[in-house]
Structures are given as structure tokens and as C-alpha cells.
Design an enzyme around this catalytic site. Structure first.
Site, mmCIF file in Angstrom:
data_model
loop_
_atom_site.group_PDB
_atom_site.id
_atom_site.type_symbol
_atom_site.label_atom_id
_atom_site.label_comp_id
_atom_site.label_asym_id
_atom_site.label_seq_id
_atom_site.Cartn_x
_atom_site.Cartn_y
_atom_site.Cartn_z
ATOM 1 N N LYS A 1 0.853 -1.184 0.000
ATOM 2 C CA LYS A 1 0.000 0.000 0.000
ATOM 3 C C LYS A 1 0.894 1.240 0.000
ATOM 4 C CE LYS A 1 -1.805 1.223 3.878
ATOM 5 N NZ LYS A 1 -1.013 2.486 4.057
ATOM 6 N N ASP B 1 -5.231 -0.500 8.881
ATOM 7 C CA ASP B 1 -5.123 -0.444 7.422
ATOM 8 C C ASP B 1 -5.694 -1.664 6.714
ATOM 9 O OD1 ASP B 1 -3.922 2.012 7.437
ATOM 10 O OD2 ASP B 1 -1.882 1.252 7.228
ATOM 11 N N ALA C 1 7.966 -2.547 8.843
ATOM 12 C CA ALA C 1 8.021 -1.190 9.410
ATOM 13 C C ALA C 1 8.510 -0.198 8.363
ATOM 14 C CB ALA C 1 8.923 -1.159 10.646
ATOM 15 N N ALA C 2 7.929 -0.303 7.159
ATOM 16 C CA ALA C 2 8.452 0.424 6.004
ATOM 17 C C ALA C 2 7.454 1.392 5.389
ATOM 18 C CB ALA C 2 8.915 -0.571 4.943
ATOM 19 N N GLY C 3 6.272 1.565 5.995
ATOM 20 C CA GLY C 3 5.286 2.461 5.424
ATOM 21 C C GLY C 3 4.586 1.893 4.208
ATOM 22 N N LEU C 4 4.638 0.566 4.040
ATOM 23 C CA LEU C 4 4.040 -0.095 2.883
ATOM 24 C C LEU C 4 2.818 -0.928 3.256
ATOM 25 C CD1 LEU C 4 7.291 -1.293 1.070
ATOM 26 C CD2 LEU C 4 5.843 0.655 0.454
ATOM 27 N N GLY C 5 2.456 -0.946 4.528
ATOM 28 C CA GLY C 5 1.306 -1.718 4.951
ATOM 29 C C GLY C 5 1.443 -3.202 4.692
ATOM 30 N N GLY C 6 2.665 -3.730 4.754
ATOM 31 C CA GLY C 6 2.886 -5.127 4.411
ATOM 32 C C GLY C 6 2.121 -6.091 5.295
ATOM 33 N N GLY C 7 2.165 -5.882 6.602
ATOM 34 C CA GLY C 7 1.441 -6.756 7.516
ATOM 35 C C GLY C 7 -0.061 -6.668 7.304
#
Length: 288
Positions: free
Chosen positions: A9, A136, A96-102
Site C-alpha cells: 500500500k 489499514d 516497518a516500512a510504510g508499505l502496509g505489508g502486515g
């Protein structure tokens, strides 16, 4: 085993509206989803299991705290017996990268379980499970560009973006969301005077969209730079890449992006940045 993509995201814009009395921050964000993704597989069976593998598996943290299992348990609370089987998560996106991976992984788990149970993606029990799992996850449940408000629990209709290409860069440092919001320093009940309200002007081409995006920003960038100073280095380097139309940080960082009007420019930029900084995570992708 059935597999689904769990796309990254990207917060194209992010406005911090204020902080509620309960401590949660109110946001307004235009989000889009990238071709870059994790992959999640599922096969029905007894019990509930998760195996995490791939190049970012160690960054995913303890398996028993993974959002995939949290999402499955949330759905099981709504619909007993709906979440049993084995998940396999191929982890490619940095944590913890601002990509909404989790959140994307959790949403993929809910989509897989919905398919197994014959549930519509709009089933209120599925949506309630997404809200219960994380802020998110609801936006990631149907990964299309749209506006997002509140703490991520209020969504606008899907937006049909023209072809826009992006270069995603993470300097392999984490910017944990709680630390970034703490650095922002808003007291509960406070409002933040910020950039102009995010909007996306109607347009049939990428140029119109990029022009509209240029009038906004990410309000968390200053706080994230204090938590992870490498973000400033990445943004400066991206601004120097030929063809970059706009550079910005996604979410709470530390991933930053540059937007391009064509795939060739994005691919050329990836080669340049990857050669200069082989220790960075660098991916060229399209957005939708």
C-alpha cells in the site's frame, strides 16, 4: 494450495487531521497499491498454522503475533469454524516500512478464507474482522486506489488511476509507526493545521494526476526524518533521478517513492539507484 498477492500500500498523500482523545490519530490519505507484493497461500485443514519464508521472513517477527493469524482468529470469532488450515507467507516487502505489508498480508488471509467459506468481500463479518485486525486492513481488503479517512476505517469509492509507475526505495532502516507518531508530538484532542485537503482532480492521463498530487504532501515526513534520518538521504537522491515527476515518503516511512509517467523511466531509475546503493531495497512497479 491457493495463493493470493498481498500488494504494498502506497500513501500518495497523507494529511494528519488531529489526534483523538483516545490517542488515535485521525488521517486523510489517498492510497494506491503496487505491483510489489508478498504472497500468501492457504489450504484447509485441522488447526491453524502459519509458515513464513522468503527474503524478508526474519523481519516478519514472531509467527504467533503475525497479522495473518490475528485476522484468521478475528474471522473465526465472527463465524466459528471459518478459519482452520495452513497459511504459507512468502515475505518480500520490508517491515516497518510504510508499505502496509502486515496489513496487506492480513487482508489476503481474509480474502482466502472468504473464498473458502463462500463469503462476499462485502460481507459485514469479513469487514468487521478486518477492522478488528488493524487500522489499514480494511483498505487492503479490496486493493484499489481510494481515499481513506479516520484511523483507516472510513473508505471512499475505488478510483481508476491512469497508468502511473513508481520506484520504491527503502534504505533498510525501520521507522516504527508508534515512534513516528510520538515524534509528531500531537497531544490527545489536538488538531493540526496542515497541507491543503487531499484531492485527485479528474483526468485521463498520468500528467493530470501527478499535477494534482503535487499540491499535497505527507505530514509525517518531518517526524519520520527525525526517527530515521536516512529518509532525507533517499528523498534527496530520488529527486535527482531523470524523469522523476514527484518524490515523497509513504505512510510513516521509511520507504520513499518517485513517480514516473512511463515504465521505461521507472526501470532506468531502478538501475541507477540500485547501482549507487546496493544495500537499499529498490523496486520499480506500477500503481493501481
Amino acid at each position: 494450495m491457493r495463493w493470493l498477492r498481498a500488494p504494498a500500500k502506497i500513501n500518495l498523500t497523507l494529511r494528519v487531521v488531529g489526534r483523538r482523545a483516545d490517542g488515535y490519530h485521525e488521517l486523510e490519505s489517498l492510497v494506491a497499491f503496487a505491483g510489489s507484493c508478498d504472497w500468501l497461500g492457504f489450504e484447509p485443514g485441522a488447526g491453524l498454522e502459519l509458515e513464513v519464508f522468503g527474503p524478508r521472513a526474519l523481519e516478519a517477527g514472531p509467527v504467533d503475533r503475525n497479522l495473518v493469524l490475528r485476522a484468521a482468529r478475528a474471522l473465526a470469532a465472527q463465524i466459528p469454524g471459518s478459519a482452520s488450515g495452513r497459511f504459507r507467507l512468502f515475505k518480500r516487502l520490508p517491515a516497518a516500512a510504510g508499505l502496509g505489508g502486515g496489513s496487506a498480508d492480513a487482508a489476503a488471509a481474509l480474502r482466502l478464507l472468504a473464498g473458502q467459506a463462500g463469503l462476499s468481500i462485502d460481507d459485514p463479518r469479513l469487514r468487521a474482522s478486518a477492522r478488528e485486525t488493524g487500522a489499514d486492513v480494511l483498505a487492503c481488503l479490496c486493493p484499489r486506489a481510494r481515499m481513506m479517512w479516520g484511523i483507516g476505517d472510513q473508505l471512499g469509492p475505488a478510483i481508476a488511476l491512469p497508468k502511473i509507475f513508481a520506484l520504491l526505495v527503502n534504505p533498510r532502516v525501520e521507522a516504527p509507526t508508534p515512534k513516528v507518531f510520538a515524534a509528531l508530538g500531537l497531544a490527545p484532542g489536538a488538531n493540526l493545521e496542515s497541507s491543503a485537503r487531499s484531492s485527485l482532480a479528474p483526468g485521463t492521463d498520468a500528467a493530470a494526476v501527478l499535477k494534482s498530487l503535487s499540491r499535497s504532501r505527507n505530514d509525517l515526513e518531518g517526524a519520520a526524518r527525525r526517527v530515521a534520518p536516512a529518509i532525507a538521504v533517499v528523498l534527496e537522491r530520488l529527486s535527482q533521478v531523470p524523469g522523476a515527476r514527484l518524490t515523497r515518503m509513504s505512510g510513516s516511512g521509511a520507504t520513499c517513492f518517485a513517480l514516473f509517467s512511463d515504465r521505461r523511466s521507472a526501470a532506468a531509475a531502478r538501475r541507477i539507484i540500485a547501482a549507487d546503493h546496493p544495500d537499499w531495497w529498490v523496486e520499480a512497479t506500477s500503481l493501481r
